[in-house]
Design a protein around this motif. Structure first.
Motif, PDB file in Angstrom:
ATOM      1  N   MET A   1     -64.279  21.612  77.194  1.00 30.46           N
ATOM      2  CA  MET A   1     -64.303  20.802  78.416  1.00 30.46           C
ATOM      3  C   MET A   1     -63.813  19.391  78.104  1.00 30.46           C
ATOM      4  SD  MET A   1     -67.438  19.835  81.005  1.00 30.46           S
ATOM      5  CE  MET A   1     -67.452  21.369  81.936  1.00 30.46           C
ATOM      6  N   LEU A   2     -64.262  18.816  76.985  1.00 33.18           N
ATOM      7  CA  LEU A   2     -63.772  17.502  76.579  1.00 33.18           C
ATOM      8  C   LEU A   2     -62.278  17.550  76.290  1.00 33.18           C
ATOM      9  CD1 LEU A   2     -64.012  14.554  75.746  1.00 33.18           C
ATOM     10  CD2 LEU A   2     -64.824  15.319  73.492  1.00 33.18           C
ATOM     11  N   ALA A   3     -61.830  18.622  75.642  1.00 30.92           N
ATOM     12  CA  ALA A   3     -60.398  18.749  75.350  1.00 30.92           C
ATOM     13  C   ALA A   3     -59.584  18.762  76.641  1.00 30.92           C
ATOM     14  CB  ALA A   3     -60.136  20.024  74.546  1.00 30.92           C
ATOM     15  N   MET A   4     -60.069  19.492  77.649  1.00 28.55           N
ATOM     16  CA  MET A   4     -59.376  19.526  78.939  1.00 28.55           C
ATOM     17  C   MET A   4     -59.474  18.173  79.633  1.00 28.55           C
ATOM     18  SD  MET A   4     -60.624  23.320  80.169  1.00 28.55           S
ATOM     19  CE  MET A   4     -59.688  23.338  81.689  1.00 28.55           C
ATOM     20  N   ASP A   5     -60.627  17.526  79.524  1.00 26.65           N
ATOM     21  CA  ASP A   5     -60.827  16.202  80.098  1.00 26.65           C
ATOM     22  C   ASP A   5     -59.792  15.230  79.527  1.00 26.65           C
ATOM     23  OD1 ASP A   5     -61.892  14.004  81.393  1.00 26.65           O
ATOM     24  OD2 ASP A   5     -63.757  13.954  80.247  1.00 26.65           O
ATOM     25  N   ALA A   6     -59.670  15.204  78.192  1.00 24.20           N
ATOM     26  CA  ALA A   6     -58.727  14.292  77.549  1.00 24.20           C
ATOM     27  C   ALA A   6     -57.289  14.600  77.960  1.00 24.20           C
ATOM     28  CB  ALA A   6     -58.879  14.376  76.034  1.00 24.20           C
ATOM     29  N   GLU A   7     -56.931  15.874  77.935  1.00 21.11           N
ATOM     30  CA  GLU A   7     -55.562  16.252  78.287  1.00 21.11           C
ATOM     31  C   GLU A   7     -55.229  15.854  79.724  1.00 21.11           C
ATOM     32  OE1 GLU A   7     -52.697  20.231  78.654  1.00 21.11           O
ATOM     33  OE2 GLU A   7     -54.610  20.352  77.576  1.00 21.11           O
ATOM     34  N   GLU A   8     -56.157  16.108  80.632  1.00 20.74           N
ATOM     35  CA  GLU A   8     -55.870  15.812  82.040  1.00 20.74           C
ATOM     36  C   GLU A   8     -55.937  14.320  82.338  1.00 20.74           C
ATOM     37  OE1 GLU A   8     -54.560  18.082  83.817  1.00 20.74           O
ATOM     38  OE2 GLU A   8     -54.950  19.591  82.280  1.00 20.74           O
ATOM     39  N   LEU A   9     -56.778  13.570  81.624  1.00 17.45           N
ATOM     40  CA  LEU A   9     -56.764  12.112  81.777  1.00 17.45           C
ATOM     41  C   LEU A   9     -55.387  11.557  81.423  1.00 17.45           C
ATOM     42  CD1 LEU A   9     -60.219  11.023  80.282  1.00 17.45           C
ATOM     43  CD2 LEU A   9     -59.461  10.693  82.643  1.00 17.45           C
ATOM     44  N   ILE A  10     -54.809  12.094  80.345  1.00 21.64           N
ATOM     45  CA  ILE A  10     -53.481  11.656  79.930  1.00 21.64           C
ATOM     46  C   ILE A  10     -52.429  12.132  80.922  1.00 21.64           C
ATOM     47  CG2 ILE A  10     -51.726  11.875  78.119  1.00 21.64           C
ATOM     48  CD1 ILE A  10     -54.115  12.279  76.134  1.00 21.64           C
ATOM     49  N   ARG A  11     -52.543  13.365  81.340  1.00 18.78           N
ATOM     50  CA  ARG A  11     -51.547  13.958  82.228  1.00 18.78           C
ATOM     51  C   ARG A  11     -51.431  13.211  83.562  1.00 18.78           C
ATOM     52  NH1 ARG A  11     -49.818  19.200  82.338  1.00 18.78           N
ATOM     53  NH2 ARG A  11     -51.584  19.900  81.092  1.00 18.78           N
ATOM     54  N   CYS A  12     -52.578  12.830  84.128  1.00 21.28           N
ATOM     55  CA  CYS A  12     -52.555  12.351  85.511  1.00 21.28           C
ATOM     56  C   CYS A  12     -52.498  10.834  85.644  1.00 21.28           C
ATOM     57  CB  CYS A  12     -53.757  12.898  86.279  1.00 21.28           C
ATOM     58  SG  CYS A  12     -55.349  12.248  85.754  1.00 21.28           S
ATOM     59  N   HIS A  13     -52.589  10.103  84.531  1.00 21.93           N
ATOM     60  CA  HIS A  13     -52.554   8.640  84.607  1.00 21.93           C
ATOM     61  C   HIS A  13     -51.243   8.081  84.045  1.00 21.93           C
ATOM     62  CE1 HIS A  13     -57.014   9.057  85.009  1.00 21.93           C
ATOM     63  NE2 HIS A  13     -56.841   8.010  85.805  1.00 21.93           N
ATOM     64  N   PRO A  14     -50.890   6.862  84.451  1.00 22.35           N
ATOM     65  CA  PRO A  14     -49.641   6.252  83.971  1.00 22.35           C
ATOM     66  C   PRO A  14     -49.792   5.656  82.576  1.00 22.35           C
ATOM     67  CG  PRO A  14     -50.733   4.746  85.475  1.00 22.35           C
ATOM     68  CD  PRO A  14     -51.554   6.009  85.473  1.00 22.35           C
ATOM     69  N   VAL A  15     -50.016   6.525  81.569  1.00 19.39           N
ATOM     70  CA  VAL A  15     -50.199   6.037  80.198  1.00 19.39           C
ATOM     71  C   VAL A  15     -49.055   6.528  79.311  1.00 19.39           C
ATOM     72  CG1 VAL A  15     -52.699   5.846  80.412  1.00 19.39           C
ATOM     73  CG2 VAL A  15     -51.711   7.973  79.573  1.00 19.39           C
TER      74      VAL A  15
END
Length: 582
Positions: free
Chosen positions: A107-121
């Motif tokens: 769940m944390l792995a998906m959290d991290a991946e999607e935080l990166i995916r959906c934000h302008p970073v």
């Protein structure tokens, strides 16, 4: 050569430019809402936007200092000309999350991946350290595919009680057995509780936390020496700021995880883990991380290197005396790696933009008893051994460096428990029919059976035997155990009993043989009897009916495969690139 001369990208190619640069209505909305928070174009225009994925929470003692340390990271990002934005992520406190943090690593792995995916970073700083946060964050960042650097929380200070040095986890198990045997008082126990964890930071033994941060450093995902800096040490503050500065340059250089996490880098990580006296959990996490990076690493790789790399870190629980604070001041991980130079792939790239060999070229060992020479090891082989046989056709693991030699080869009758509550209900009974020759067996404690494969593999010693002075015996399960644990515990038996693995078929009284030198494990019954029992076996009821638990049970892989979700394998898609919708 200056850092700016290493830049291979222009600001127009940044992911964040798709949010902020165009003269259209969508980007108007992005810019105006950023201005709503008090930012201006000077904050983001032409600069890398750096996401800081922070796993701080009010109930994670390993990460208590992250609330302040994130400001040090931001300072470094700003100094290097980047724009830092903090992105809070799931915080997995090993001591408090039930039934186990392993249930939520993915769940944390998906959290991290999607935080990166959906934000302008454009790049990320990963802040973790408590056991599952290191692999969770690295799994997500690897799949996301943007430049990433890891900041380990760092180990806490050594514990103290009555002038004795205490190691978290390891001494808790030891003194708990003493208390159950009637050797220490309630007052002593309360004093140990207050003395064993004296500062913020992760376990200061060579548990899973220090194992995984050492692996992150060996892989090249941290600054050199970062993994073993004690959390309260001012060097940790400076390392955090330097990581913030470095990630900005990594974005300009387009230095992404897959350029660092190569097959050779994972082989380096296995070798260093063996030399460190690593946690058994390292096998599961490292296999998962390697597969996310597209590298085929498996149990056989661990066993091959365990035959040639000795344990040279004299740190508990494999060592007798020292803790991570001592290891750091003896030279830390660069010093240990310098003693493995003839084995390591020194040309592996790291987040510094330099090779591993360049990073450790000047490393020195300052205490030969803490970091031993190869010809004077703590244990002649690597920390872990992989066993196979009719009880574990897909493999299992034992940590022979942390268990008595006389139990490396043992045959004894099984005493089988179908679940943890039934074991706990009788283990302290004086009339329990058990001897030191018995083999305790716990099943239905694997990835699906636990659920989540809890750290139940260090089954408690029967109180009856503790009173007789017996402190270890052979114990088998499809569970995990804490990296701070020790003893003759065979773990991760695959496939697990819950899905019909052979462990589900054995009975109390069956003779079990474990032979560590020959890497075998078997139950002494015929194939015909095994098949007869298999035909009579009834699958247990489903654990979950809804939500994340249901998804977990439908898609979790077995321990020998890294316990990742099957739909997160690399063949399901390449790293994220650009979002499709604006």
């Amino acid at each position: 050569m200056s850092q700016q001369n290493n830049r291979t990208r222009s600001a127009q190619t940044f992911r964040s430019a798709r949010w902020f640069a165009p003269d259209d209505l969508r980007s108007f909305g992005h810019r105006s809402r950023a201005m709503q928070m008090g930012y201006s174009a000077d904050d983001w225009k032409g600069k890398p936007v750096i996401g800081i994925i922070n796993t701080w929470s009010d109930i994670n003692p390993c990460h208590t200092h992250f609330k302040q340390r994130v400001d040090d990271v931001k300072r470094g990002v700003l100094q290097a000309g980047g724009f830092p934005i903090e992105l809070p992520a799931l915080s997995l406190a090993e001591q408090f999350v039930k039934p186990t943090t392993m249930l939520y690593r993915n769940m944390l792995a998906m959290d991290a991946e999607e935080l990166i995916r959906c934000h302008p970073v454009d790049g990320v700083v990963l802040m973790g350290g408590c056991d599952k946060t290191t692999p969770g964050l690295l799994l997500g960042a690897t799949s996301a595919g943007v430049p990433a650097i890891y900041i380990p929380a760092g180990p806490m200070l050594r514990g103290n009680w009555h002038g004795k040095i205490l190691g978290s986890g390891s001494d808790a198990w030891k003194y708990w057995d003493d208390r159950r045997a009637g050797l220490i008082s309630d007052k002593d126990w309360t004093e140990i509780e207050g003395g064993i964890a004296r500062s913020h930071g992760t376990c200061m033994t060579m548990g899973t936390a220090s194992t995984m941060t050492a692996i992150a450093e060996t892989l090249g995902m941290t600054l050199p020496g970062a993994s073993s800096i004690p959390a309260p040490d001012s060097n940790h503050v400076r390392m955090s700021a330097e990581s913030g500065r470095r990630i900005v340059e990594m974005v300009w250089e387009d230095l992404v995880p897959n350029k660092i996490q190569t097959h050779q880098a994972f082989e380096n990580a296995i070798m260093v883990a063996m030399a460190m006296g690593c946690s058994t959990n390292a096998i599961i996490h490292l296999i998962a991380q390697a597969r996310r990076a597209g590298c085929n690493i498996g149990l056989d790789d661990f066993d091959r290197y365990s035959r040639i790399i000795p344990v040279i870190a004299n740190v508990r629980p494999s060592g007798d005396e020292y803790l991570m604070e001592d290891f750091y001041y003896a030279g830390g991980l660069p010093a240990l790696m310098s003693r493995l130079k003839d084995h390591l792939h020194l040309d592996a790239m790291t987040v510094t933009g330099k090779t591993l060999g360049e990073n450790i070229a000047d490393a020195q060992v300052y205490n030969d008893d803490v970091i031993r020479p190869l010809d004077n090891p703590i244990y002649a082989e690597g920390a872990l051994a992989v066993l196979r046989g009719n009880l574990a056709p897909d493999g299992c693991v034992i940590k022979p460096s942390a268990c008595p030699a006389h139990l490396h080869q043992h045959t004894g009758p099984a005493l089988v428990f179908d679940d943890y509550p039934s074991m706990k209900a009788v283990i302290d009974r004086d009339d329990l029919e058990v001897t030191a020759d018995h083999v305790l067996v716990l099943r239905n404690a694997g990835p699906q059976g636990g659920p989540g494969m809890p750290e139940w593999g260090m089954l408690p010693m029967p109180k009856k035997l503790l009173k007789q002075g017996v402190r270890d015996m052979l114990r088998l399960s499809d569970a995990r155990m804490s990296g701070t644990s020790y003893g003759a515990c065979v773990l991760h038996i695959s496939p697990e009993s819950y899905v019909g693995g052979p462990l589900a078929l054995i009975k109390t009284g069956d003779m079990i043989t474990v032979d560590v030198p020959n890497r075998t494990i078997r139950v002494e019954i015929s194939d015909q009897e095994m098949q007869k029992r298999r035909e009579a076996w009834t699958p247990p009821e489903r654990r979950f009916e809804r939500g994340y638990g249901w998804m977990f049970s439908q898609h979790i892989e077995q321990a020998n495969e890294g316990c990742d979700f099957d739909f997160l394998r690399t063949e399901f898609g390449k790293p994220v690139g650009e979002p499709d919708i604006f």
